[in-house]
Motif scaffolding. Structure first.
Motif, short mmCIF file in Angstrom:
data_model
loop_
_atom_site.label_atom_id
_atom_site.label_comp_id
_atom_site.label_asym_id
_atom_site.label_seq_id
_atom_site.Cartn_x
_atom_site.Cartn_y
_atom_site.Cartn_z
N TYR A 468 -11.68 34.13 46.23
CA TYR A 468 -12.70 35.14 46.00
C TYR A 468 -12.12 36.25 45.14
CZ TYR A 468 -16.10 38.85 47.16
OH TYR A 468 -17.03 39.87 47.11
N LEU A 469 -12.77 36.50 44.00
CA LEU A 469 -12.38 37.58 43.09
C LEU A 469 -13.22 38.80 43.43
CD1 LEU A 469 -12.35 35.55 39.73
CD2 LEU A 469 -10.46 35.90 41.31
N GLU A 470 -12.60 39.75 44.13
CA GLU A 470 -13.35 40.93 44.57
C GLU A 470 -12.84 42.17 43.86
OE1 GLU A 470 -14.82 42.54 48.79
OE2 GLU A 470 -12.66 42.80 48.49
N ALA A 471 -13.71 42.80 43.08
CA ALA A 471 -13.36 44.06 42.43
C ALA A 471 -13.29 45.17 43.48
CB ALA A 471 -14.38 44.41 41.36
N ARG A 472 -12.41 46.13 43.27
CA ARG A 472 -12.25 47.21 44.25
C ARG A 472 -13.54 48.00 44.42
NH1 ARG A 472 -9.58 52.78 43.97
NH2 ARG A 472 -9.04 53.26 46.14
N GLN A 473 -14.26 48.24 43.30
CA GLN A 473 -15.49 49.02 43.44
C GLN A 473 -16.52 48.29 44.29
OE1 GLN A 473 -14.36 47.95 40.47
NE2 GLN A 473 -15.99 47.07 39.20
N HIS A 474 -16.51 46.96 44.24
CA HIS A 474 -17.43 46.19 45.07
C HIS A 474 -17.03 46.31 46.54
CE1 HIS A 474 -18.22 43.51 41.30
NE2 HIS A 474 -18.83 44.67 41.24
N ARG A 475 -15.74 46.31 46.80
CA ARG A 475 -15.27 46.46 48.18
C ARG A 475 -15.65 47.83 48.74
NH1 ARG A 475 -9.78 46.04 47.56
NH2 ARG A 475 -9.28 48.23 47.91
N ILE A 476 -15.56 48.86 47.89
CA ILE A 476 -15.90 50.21 48.33
C ILE A 476 -17.40 50.35 48.56
CG2 ILE A 476 -15.95 52.64 47.61
CD1 ILE A 476 -13.33 52.07 46.07
N LEU A 477 -18.18 49.83 47.63
CA LEU A 477 -19.64 50.01 47.68
C LEU A 477 -20.30 49.11 48.71
CD1 LEU A 477 -20.54 50.29 43.90
CD2 LEU A 477 -21.01 52.01 45.65
N ARG A 478 -19.84 47.88 48.78
CA ARG A 478 -20.54 46.89 49.62
C ARG A 478 -19.55 46.15 50.52
NH1 ARG A 478 -22.66 46.36 44.54
NH2 ARG A 478 -21.40 44.53 44.07
N PRO A 479 -18.91 46.87 51.42
CA PRO A 479 -17.97 46.17 52.31
C PRO A 479 -18.71 45.14 53.16
CG PRO A 479 -18.39 48.41 53.08
CD PRO A 479 -19.03 48.30 51.73
N HIS A 480 -18.13 43.98 53.31
CA HIS A 480 -18.77 42.93 54.09
C HIS A 480 -17.68 42.09 54.75
CE1 HIS A 480 -17.85 40.91 50.29
NE2 HIS A 480 -17.85 39.77 50.97
#
Length: 781
Positions: A468-480
């Motif tokens: 899974y390629l997860e951008a940091r901003q995606h982790r911050i905005l949409r933690p799941h």
């Protein structure tokens, strides 16, 4: 006795010449010089004749490859898109009448059509993967042949991605990589793309067992017989290390029926194997030879490295059984002015700068990059996530999906023998519309084309892919909740500090403050703003290390242009001219001290400099002196944004600026290891001129591209960062300045992009500006 020695030497020499002649195999011949080129506003009548043998191209421009269709300004606001043509006359020896002849464009942007002697041979969608064709029946041996190529780099619904005006990067036109012609006998090792065999074609190397004690190398070779009779061949596989034969295996009396093909598999055990890893990028070479009646009729050399990428039950990466965190970066392949048209040497230099910057890993964004760059990653020890083209675009048509499927297939067939490739990003980056069945097919292609364990598909969604390629901003905005799969921080350090909706409260900041606090900083913006970028990347990298990700990749290594924006994207650790910003030295300092000692004073030390001095180092302790007076001896910083770093920076608090000499001294186990000195810049007195070689000396005959730097220095040799004058250059020799803008200094340094010619010679460069002068002399080999 002397007479006998002479006779023996003569016999040896004669036999050697006979052997060489007997085994004179025609391999790939570069076809990169003397192309005719024109950008054409086509009409129907012109289109009918332009590919014909009789068409008069004498008034067209003569160019060498790699070549860009349009020289652009440094900041590209209106990139050229359109139709361009290339034509070339090639002569095929009469002796090749009954041979196989293959023609390959390493890349051609974006939709291409190819004619040989007025006959259309192929059309091809996509500008990043090779265009390969069998032209045996179209050429006339013993005569002149005309190759005509039409390229179209306008927006394309079949290949995507978004239209240029909404695209986050630029797709520059032209035959921007090399062109090769290969001649073979009618029994030959196939090309994996033309062979079109799942997990086959050409030479395919895998590793059933990886161990320093003894590794097994599995070699699958595909050979085709196009004769009208069954033929018997001999296959020889020779593995070499540094030119020395390690193992050799011969298979004899192999029968191939008329018009048929055969796949041959050999397993060779290498005792005391030297494994490939980022720290030790050991490479072997495999020589594959096909013999008939004792004569070599085809041969191919394939470089490879023995390695194994595995993940444990906590999804942490192990390389050859050793747990490894990969510190990485993203890379766009753009150069100033010439777009994508980099020489092989320039590709290598880019890779070396990344390795020297403290990185072990590159996520290739967002398209397949040059074979020369892939070779450099193998050599430098840079682990790679290899990617198909894709960015925020999905076209719900069969043509588009088939294009993506074929791109994934051909990418793996091209790059499967590179030891640097950890995973295959067979995903369309940041494309929400991708249906699950589409992703499933791309994942299936990956595992079909590269069967076996420890092979990984990658995607920015966690639905079906292995990584899974997860951008940091995606982790911050949409933690799941994380799925049970390996995770890499695919992008970080830029968007979350820039966008108003990236989760770090930028929406509460005025636009000008948000810009100043972002990671998008030019060298010319000054030391304080560059330090802001360095603070951001330290915070973000430290945060990544608190997650269970096995790697991260900063966005981005080099500044780049964007089709949708009127300014350069400046979050690069280096600018477009490959000059470092201060954040570059933070990453350098994260390297192990066993690799290299790093110590860098991150200051100009002038009256504009912060008096809190950052020192980036991987040593245990640092002493700081001002004008030979000890300021302090300190351990690395502790506390916020340092907890997870291998080597936190040092911060020395000086109450006031006092001009003079700052000296930092680094210690390991109480012993002085290295030092760095910065002297307050004074008025410039001369120009310093140098060439960026980065491990590759200037070369003739490959359209080599290099950066020539010109800096304003004082009597101490210190660059004055306030110098912003225009440089005039006088060049004696066959080197051409590609800048269409003035060669202006930024933060004290000006850059000219040099394109070298085909002549081996000495080049002399004289530089002048504002009453200052300097010169540099270099050889083209």
């Amino acid at each position: 006795m002397k007479y006998l020695k002479g006779i023996v030497l003569l016999i040896v020499a004669t036999l050697t010449l006979q052997f060489c002649k007997k085994n004179d195999i025609v391999e790939a011949t570069p076809l990169n010089e003397d192309w005719k080129f024109s950008k054409i506003n086509e009409t129907g009548a012109l289109d009918e004749s332009i590919y014909s043998i009789a068409y008069d191209d004498s008034q067209w421009e003569t160019v060498n490859l790699p070549h860009t269709a349009n020289i652009e300004p440094l900041t590209v606001n209106n990139q050229w898109q359109g139709i361009c043509w290339y034509r070339k006359r090639i002569t095929i020896p009469k002796s090749d009448k009954d041979k196989k002849i293959f023609f390959e464009l390493e890349a051609a942007m974006n939709y291409s059509k190819i004619w040989i002697n007025g006959i259309e041979v192929k059309d091809h969608q996509g500008g990043y993967l090779p265009v390969i064709m069998d032209i045996s029946k179209y050429v006339k041996p013993g005569a002149e042949n005309i190759v005509a190529i039409r390229l179209d780099n306008t927006d394309n619904l079949v290949t995507g991605p978004k239209p240029l005006k909404r695209l986050d990067f630029n797709m520059f036109g032209g035959l921007y990589r090399k062109v090769n012609l290969t001649t073979k006998e009618k029994i030959y090792i196939s090309h994996p793309v033309l062979a079109n065999k799942i997990a086959g074609g050409g030479v395919f190397i895998t590793y059933p067992k990886v161990s320093e004690a003894a590794s097994i190398v599995n070699i699958k070779t595909h050979v085709i017989n196009e004769y009208e009779n069954s033929e018997s061949i001999e296959l020889v596989q020779i593995i070499l290390k540094n030119g020395k034969i390690i193992q050799e295996k011969t298979s004899s009396n192999i029968e191939i029926k008329a018009g048929k093909d055969i796949e041959l598999t050999e397993q060779i055990t290498i005792v005391n194997a030297e494994l490939w890893s980022p720290k030790h990028p050991n490479l072997y070479s495999l020589e594959t030879k096909v013999l008939q009646d004792g004569k070599v009729i085809d041969q191919q050399t394939t470089n490879f490295g023995i390695r194994e990428f595995t993940f444990d039950d906590k999804h942490q990466l192990h390389i050859n059984g050793k747990k490894t965190f990969l510190r990485g970066v993203n890379r766009h392949q753009e150069y100033p002015y010439i777009g994508y048209a980099l020489s092989d040497n320039a590709q290598y230099r880019d890779a070396k700068k990344i390795k020297d910057g403290g990185f072990d890993y590159i996520r290739l964004s967002h398209y397949p990059q040059s074979p020369a760059f892939m070779d450099a990653c193998d050599e430098q020890g840079l682990v790679v996530i290899d990617a198909i083209m894709g960015w925020q675009f999905y076209n719900d048509t069969e043509d588009f999906r088939n294009y993506c499927y074929q791109s994934a297939t051909n990418l793996i067939r091209r790059d499967r023998n590179h030891p640097s490739v950890l995973g295959w990003e067979v995903s369309l980056n940041e494309t929400k519309e991708m249906p699950v069945y589409f992703m499933e097919e791309l994942n299936n292609i990956t595992h079909a084309e590269y069967p076996g364990d420890h092979v990984y598909s990658c995607g920015w969604k966690d639905d079906v892919y292995d990584i899974y390629l997860e951008a940091r901003q995606h982790r911050i905005l949409r933690p799941h909740p994380y799925k049970e799969m390996p995770i890499t921080v695919s992008e970080y350090g830029d968007w979350e500090y820039y966008s108003k909706n990236a989760g770090l409260n930028q929406d509460k900041l005025p636009n000008d403050v948000r810009t100043e606090m972002s990671s998008r900083q030019a060298r010319g913006y000054g030391e304080k703003r560059m330090m802001r970028q360095a603070i951001n990347v330290q915070e973000a990298h430290n945060d990544n290390l608190s997650t269970r990700a096995y790697s991260d990749s900063y966005w981005v290594m080099y500044d780049y242009n964007r089709g949708y924006h009127d300014d350069i994207e400046r979050s690069g650790l280096m600018d477009l001219f490959r000059l470092p910003k201060l954040a570059y030295y933070f990453y350098q300092s994260q390297r192990d001290i066993d690799d290299v000692a790093v110590l860098k004073l991150a200051t100009y030390w002038n009256d504009k400099s912060p008096t809190d001095i950052k020192v980036y180092s991987n040593t245990d302790e640092v002493e700081l002196y001002l004008n030979d007076e000890l300021i302090a001896k300190q351990k690395p910083d502790s506390g916020k944004d340092t907890e997870n770093l291998k080597h936190p920076p040092y911060t020395f608090n000086l109450n006031e600026f006092k001009q003079g000499t700052l000296k930092a001294v680094g210690f390991v186990d109480g012993k002085k290891i290295t030092e760095d000195i910065v002297i307050t810049p004074q008025k410039p007195t001369k120009l310093k001129v140098w060439l960026d070689e980065s491990g590759k000396t200037p070369a003739a005959g490959q359209n080599d591209i290099l950066f020539l730097y010109v800096a304003a220095i004082d009597d101490n040799g210190t660059i004055n960062p306030d110098f912003t004058e225009t440089i005039t250059l006088e060049i004696n020799g066959s080197a051409k300045v590609m800048n269409v803008d003035a060669v202006n200094a930024e933060a004290g340094i000006a850059t000219a992009v040099l394109q070298l010619g085909n002549t081996k010679e000495t080049i002399i460069v004289n530089a002048n500006a504002a009453g200052l002068s300097g010169n540099h002399e270099f050889k083209i080999d």
